[in-house]
Design a protein around this motif. Structure first.
Motif, PDB file in Angstrom:
ATOM      1  N   GLU A 126       0.819  -1.209   0.000  1.00  0.00           N
ATOM      2  CA  GLU A 126       0.000   0.000   0.000  1.00  0.00           C
ATOM      3  C   GLU A 126       0.858   1.265   0.000  1.00  0.00           C
ATOM      4  OE1 GLU A 126      -3.274   0.202   2.644  1.00  0.00           O
ATOM      5  OE2 GLU A 126      -3.895  -1.876   2.282  1.00  0.00           O
ATOM      6  N   LEU A 127       0.313   2.302  -0.586  1.00  0.00           N
ATOM      7  CA  LEU A 127       0.871   3.648  -0.494  1.00  0.00           C
ATOM      8  C   LEU A 127       0.378   4.271   0.806  1.00  0.00           C
ATOM      9  CD1 LEU A 127       2.171   6.261  -1.858  1.00  0.00           C
ATOM     10  CD2 LEU A 127      -0.177   6.786  -2.565  1.00  0.00           C
ATOM     11  N   ALA A 128       1.295   4.755   1.636  1.00  0.00           N
ATOM     12  CA  ALA A 128       0.911   5.433   2.878  1.00  0.00           C
ATOM     13  C   ALA A 128       1.217   6.919   2.776  1.00  0.00           C
ATOM     14  CB  ALA A 128       1.630   4.828   4.073  1.00  0.00           C
ATOM     15  N   CYS A 151       5.158   6.924   1.789  1.00  0.00           N
ATOM     16  CA  CYS A 151       6.029   5.781   2.034  1.00  0.00           C
ATOM     17  C   CYS A 151       5.303   4.492   1.680  1.00  0.00           C
ATOM     18  CB  CYS A 151       6.518   5.752   3.479  1.00  0.00           C
ATOM     19  SG  CYS A 151       5.236   5.524   4.730  1.00  0.00           S
ATOM     20  N   VAL A 152       6.061   3.406   1.688  1.00  0.00           N
ATOM     21  CA  VAL A 152       5.502   2.073   1.466  1.00  0.00           C
ATOM     22  C   VAL A 152       4.963   1.532   2.784  1.00  0.00           C
ATOM     23  CG1 VAL A 152       5.988  -0.276   0.665  1.00  0.00           C
ATOM     24  CG2 VAL A 152       7.222   1.667  -0.351  1.00  0.00           C
ATOM     25  N   CYS A 153       3.822   0.876   2.708  1.00  0.00           N
ATOM     26  CA  CYS A 153       3.244   0.175   3.857  1.00  0.00           C
ATOM     27  C   CYS A 153       2.858  -1.237   3.431  1.00  0.00           C
ATOM     28  CB  CYS A 153       2.001   0.903   4.367  1.00  0.00           C
ATOM     29  SG  CYS A 153       1.113   0.050   5.712  1.00  0.00           S
ATOM     30  N   ASN A 154       3.153  -2.216   4.254  1.00  0.00           N
ATOM     31  CA  ASN A 154       2.590  -3.550   4.089  1.00  0.00           C
ATOM     32  C   ASN A 154       1.452  -3.663   5.097  1.00  0.00           C
ATOM     33  OD1 ASN A 154       1.982  -6.196   3.575  1.00  0.00           O
ATOM     34  ND2 ASN A 154       4.029  -7.007   3.987  1.00  0.00           N
ATOM     35  N   ASP A 155       0.226  -3.543   4.609  1.00  0.00           N
ATOM     36  CA  ASP A 155      -0.945  -3.627   5.484  1.00  0.00           C
ATOM     37  C   ASP A 155      -1.251  -5.097   5.744  1.00  0.00           C
ATOM     38  OD1 ASP A 155      -3.314  -3.245   6.874  1.00  0.00           O
ATOM     39  OD2 ASP A 155      -4.511  -2.879   5.070  1.00  0.00           O
ATOM     40  N   VAL A 156      -0.407  -5.717   6.557  1.00  0.00           N
ATOM     41  CA  VAL A 156      -0.584  -7.133   6.870  1.00  0.00           C
ATOM     42  C   VAL A 156      -1.941  -7.328   7.555  1.00  0.00           C
ATOM     43  CG1 VAL A 156       0.445  -9.161   7.954  1.00  0.00           C
ATOM     44  CG2 VAL A 156       1.918  -7.287   7.156  1.00  0.00           C
ATOM     45  N   SER A 157      -2.636  -8.395   7.168  1.00  0.00           N
ATOM     46  CA  SER A 157      -4.016  -8.601   7.621  1.00  0.00           C
ATOM     47  C   SER A 157      -4.249 -10.067   7.964  1.00  0.00           C
ATOM     48  CB  SER A 157      -5.002  -8.203   6.502  1.00  0.00           C
ATOM     49  OG  SER A 157      -4.739  -6.905   6.008  1.00  0.00           O
ATOM     50  N   GLU A 158      -5.069 -10.298   8.986  1.00  0.00           N
ATOM     51  CA  GLU A 158      -5.524 -11.657   9.283  1.00  0.00           C
ATOM     52  C   GLU A 158      -6.997 -11.697   8.908  1.00  0.00           C
ATOM     53  OE1 GLU A 158      -7.241 -14.070  10.381  1.00  0.00           O
ATOM     54  OE2 GLU A 158      -5.754 -15.663  10.604  1.00  0.00           O
ATOM     55  N   GLU A 261       7.856 -17.720   5.182  1.00  0.00           N
ATOM     56  CA  GLU A 261       7.906 -17.036   3.895  1.00  0.00           C
ATOM     57  C   GLU A 261       8.720 -15.741   3.986  1.00  0.00           C
ATOM     58  OE1 GLU A 261       3.860 -19.050   4.343  1.00  0.00           O
ATOM     59  OE2 GLU A 261       5.050 -17.643   5.528  1.00  0.00           O
ATOM     60  N   VAL A 262       9.236 -15.314   2.836  1.00  0.00           N
ATOM     61  CA  VAL A 262       9.879 -14.021   2.703  1.00  0.00           C
ATOM     62  C   VAL A 262       9.028 -13.180   1.758  1.00  0.00           C
ATOM     63  CG1 VAL A 262      11.934 -12.757   1.966  1.00  0.00           C
ATOM     64  CG2 VAL A 262      12.178 -14.983   3.087  1.00  0.00           C
ATOM     65  N   VAL A 263       8.598 -12.019   2.234  1.00  0.00           N
ATOM     66  CA  VAL A 263       7.746 -11.122   1.444  1.00  0.00           C
ATOM     67  C   VAL A 263       8.553  -9.864   1.102  1.00  0.00           C
ATOM     68  CG1 VAL A 263       5.653  -9.702   1.470  1.00  0.00           C
ATOM     69  CG2 VAL A 263       5.615 -12.006   2.456  1.00  0.00           C
ATOM     70  N   THR A 264       8.596  -9.528  -0.181  1.00  0.00           N
ATOM     71  CA  THR A 264       9.298  -8.346  -0.671  1.00  0.00           C
ATOM     72  C   THR A 264       8.292  -7.488  -1.418  1.00  0.00           C
ATOM     73  OG1 THR A 264      11.239  -9.759  -0.995  1.00  0.00           O
ATOM     74  CG2 THR A 264      11.333  -7.554  -1.926  1.00  0.00           C
ATOM     75  N   LEU A 265       8.362  -6.170  -1.228  1.00  0.00           N
ATOM     76  CA  LEU A 265       7.388  -5.274  -1.844  1.00  0.00           C
ATOM     77  C   LEU A 265       7.997  -3.908  -2.097  1.00  0.00           C
ATOM     78  CD1 LEU A 265       5.093  -3.877   0.955  1.00  0.00           C
ATOM     79  CD2 LEU A 265       6.581  -5.817   1.425  1.00  0.00           C
ATOM     80  N   GLY A 266       7.371  -3.152  -3.003  1.00  0.00           N
ATOM     81  CA  GLY A 266       7.885  -1.822  -3.277  1.00  0.00           C
ATOM     82  C   GLY A 266       6.918  -0.985  -4.081  1.00  0.00           C
ATOM     83  N   ILE A 267       7.201   0.309  -4.121  1.00  0.00           N
ATOM     84  CA  ILE A 267       6.434   1.282  -4.900  1.00  0.00           C
ATOM     85  C   ILE A 267       7.437   2.188  -5.592  1.00  0.00           C
ATOM     86  CG2 ILE A 267       4.760   3.179  -4.818  1.00  0.00           C
ATOM     87  CD1 ILE A 267       3.547   1.932  -2.333  1.00  0.00           C
ATOM     88  N   ASP A 268       7.157   2.540  -6.839  1.00  0.00           N
ATOM     89  CA  ASP A 268       8.052   3.389  -7.615  1.00  0.00           C
ATOM     90  C   ASP A 268       8.445   4.635  -6.829  1.00  0.00           C
ATOM     91  OD1 ASP A 268       7.742   1.611  -9.697  1.00  0.00           O
ATOM     92  OD2 ASP A 268       6.477   2.926 -10.926  1.00  0.00           O
ATOM     93  N   GLY A 269       9.736   4.877  -6.709  1.00  0.00           N
ATOM     94  CA  GLY A 269      10.240   6.083  -6.066  1.00  0.00           C
ATOM     95  C   GLY A 269      10.236   6.075  -4.552  1.00  0.00           C
ATOM     96  N   LEU A 270       9.624   5.050  -3.939  1.00  0.00           N
ATOM     97  CA  LEU A 270       9.483   5.026  -2.483  1.00  0.00           C
ATOM     98  C   LEU A 270      10.310   3.933  -1.832  1.00  0.00           C
ATOM     99  CD1 LEU A 270       5.637   5.657  -2.089  1.00  0.00           C
ATOM    100  CD2 LEU A 270       7.497   7.331  -2.209  1.00  0.00           C
ATOM    101  N   GLY A 271      11.028   3.141  -2.614  1.00  0.00           N
ATOM    102  CA  GLY A 271      11.878   2.111  -2.053  1.00  0.00           C
ATOM    103  C   GLY A 271      11.183   0.769  -1.905  1.00  0.00           C
ATOM    104  N   THR A 272      11.890  -0.173  -1.291  1.00  0.00           N
ATOM    105  CA  THR A 272      11.390  -1.540  -1.140  1.00  0.00           C
ATOM    106  C   THR A 272      11.476  -1.991   0.313  1.00  0.00           C
ATOM    107  OG1 THR A 272      13.553  -2.539  -1.595  1.00  0.00           O
ATOM    108  CG2 THR A 272      12.108  -2.130  -3.486  1.00  0.00           C
ATOM    109  N   GLN A 273      10.670  -2.989   0.631  1.00  0.00           N
ATOM    110  CA  GLN A 273      10.684  -3.633   1.937  1.00  0.00           C
ATOM    111  C   GLN A 273      10.943  -5.127   1.756  1.00  0.00           C
ATOM    112  OE1 GLN A 273       7.030  -3.057   4.093  1.00  0.00           O
ATOM    113  NE2 GLN A 273       7.203  -0.830   4.131  1.00  0.00           N
ATOM    114  N   LYS A 274      11.417  -5.771   2.827  1.00  0.00           N
ATOM    115  CA  LYS A 274      11.594  -7.222   2.824  1.00  0.00           C
ATOM    116  C   LYS A 274      11.376  -7.734   4.241  1.00  0.00           C
ATOM    117  CE  LYS A 274      14.868 -10.853   1.484  1.00  0.00           C
ATOM    118  NZ  LYS A 274      16.218 -11.125   0.892  1.00  0.00           N
ATOM    119  N   GLN A 275      10.438  -8.656   4.396  1.00  0.00           N
ATOM    120  CA  GLN A 275      10.124  -9.188   5.721  1.00  0.00           C
ATOM    121  C   GLN A 275      10.135 -10.713   5.730  1.00  0.00           C
ATOM    122  OE1 GLN A 275       6.785  -7.149   4.917  1.00  0.00           O
ATOM    123  NE2 GLN A 275       7.960  -5.277   5.189  1.00  0.00           N
ATOM    124  N   ASN A 276      10.691 -11.269   6.795  1.00  0.00           N
ATOM    125  CA  ASN A 276      10.531 -12.690   7.083  1.00  0.00           C
ATOM    126  C   ASN A 276       9.287 -12.844   7.949  1.00  0.00           C
ATOM    127  OD1 ASN A 276      13.001 -13.687   5.863  1.00  0.00           O
ATOM    128  ND2 ASN A 276      14.070 -12.646   7.536  1.00  0.00           N
TER     129      ASN A 276
END
Length: 283
Positions: A126-128, A151-158, A261-276
């Motif tokens: 998500e875009l934050a 910034c980049v957000c990973n809106d992790v959800s259950e 799992e390893v989750v990687t994500l990003g948005i143009d111009g805002l960088g990337t994230q990587k989470q275990n």
């Protein structure tokens, strides 16, 4: 500017990313990237600095969430037309709002914990929006001026907690570590068109989300305007604005994260994230 925070969890210091990708310490200028330091007057002073005059951070420190001491972490549901279609939901006539617990915020490379009893933990790039000069009843034409950055957000959800346990969506959205933010807070002057940014997310190297902010139903400026009709937006508040298609819930059959799992994500111009993604562990 690309602003960030580095250091141990709860002890982060503010920094600026220089043109060569180096971290320049800002702690002699501002105490943190939080609250009033994100207002337009403060950001103007930071922009006027010569990055070369700031201390260069040595080594490879942990990168924390790009904004600290968040009071309101507001989220928007079903805000991408193509994501609404994949879930079979109608296009909302007004933004759907819910809250994520501010204490679920972590850094962009921190581990994310699968909650106890979880069976449907899901991912969402998500875009934050981070508020700078806030207020109530902000006109849409003035909304971009109220934004400190994106910034980049990973809106992790259950999803079971969210939709099958009664009550509001908040149950499945605010579990510990469910709010990675960063790596950078990018000021609006560096974003040519916020409603045309590519977005992506991979699970174990498989691209599962490919989208763009151009399919947002309600754009960034409108969301700031709309939300300010119902609450005062303060400096440092975060609004995460919805996800494009490709979430685990939308697969047939649905796919969810079990841990490992390893989750990687990003948005143009805002960088990337990587989470275990790891089993829950109490702090």
């Amino acid at each position: 500017m690309k602003l960030l925070r580095y250091g141990a969890f709860g002890q982060e210091k503010p920094a600026l990313l220089d043109a060569k990708g180096g971290l320049r310490d800002l702690s002699s200028v501002i105490p943190d990237l939080a609250g009033k330091t994100l207002g337009s007057a403060s950001l103007a002073k930071l922009k006027a600095l010569d990055p070369e005059s700031l201390p260069l951070v040595q080594g490879s420190p942990r990168i924390g969430a790009c904004v600290g001491d968040v009071h309101n972490f507001i989220a928007v549901g079903l805000n991408f037309a193509d994501h609404a279609a994949e879930t079979g939901a109608a296009i909302p006539k007004e933004p759907i709002l819910f809250n994520k617990a501010p204490n679920c915020i972590v850094g962009p490379y921190d581990d994310v914990m699968i909650p106890k009893a979880s069976v449907k933990t899901d991912w969402e790039v998500e875009l934050a929006i981070v508020i700078g000069d806030g207020g109530s009843y902000i006109d849409e034409k003035d909304a971009m001026a109220a934004i400190a950055g994106f910034c980049v957000c990973n809106d992790v959800s259950e999803r079971e907690f969210q939709a099958e346990r009664g009550g509001q969506w908040a149950k499945g959205k605010g579990c510990p570590t469910f709010g990675p933010l960063g790596p950078w807070l990018v000021t609006p002057d560096e974003i040519t068109e916020v409603q045309n940014l590519g977005m992506w997310l991979e699970v174990d190297g498989e691209r599962v989300q490919n989208g763009s902010t151009k399919t947002m139903i309600f754009g960034a400026a409108y969301l700031v305007h709309y939300i300010s009709q119902f609450m005062r937006l303060d400096a440092g508040d975060v609004i995460t604005t919805g996800t494009p298609p490709g979430v685990g819930l939308g697969f047939k059959p649905p796919r969810f994260l079990k841990g490992g799992e390893v989750v990687t994500l990003g948005i143009d111009g805002l960088g990337t994230q990587k989470q275990n993604f790891v089993p829950f562990k109490a702090a």
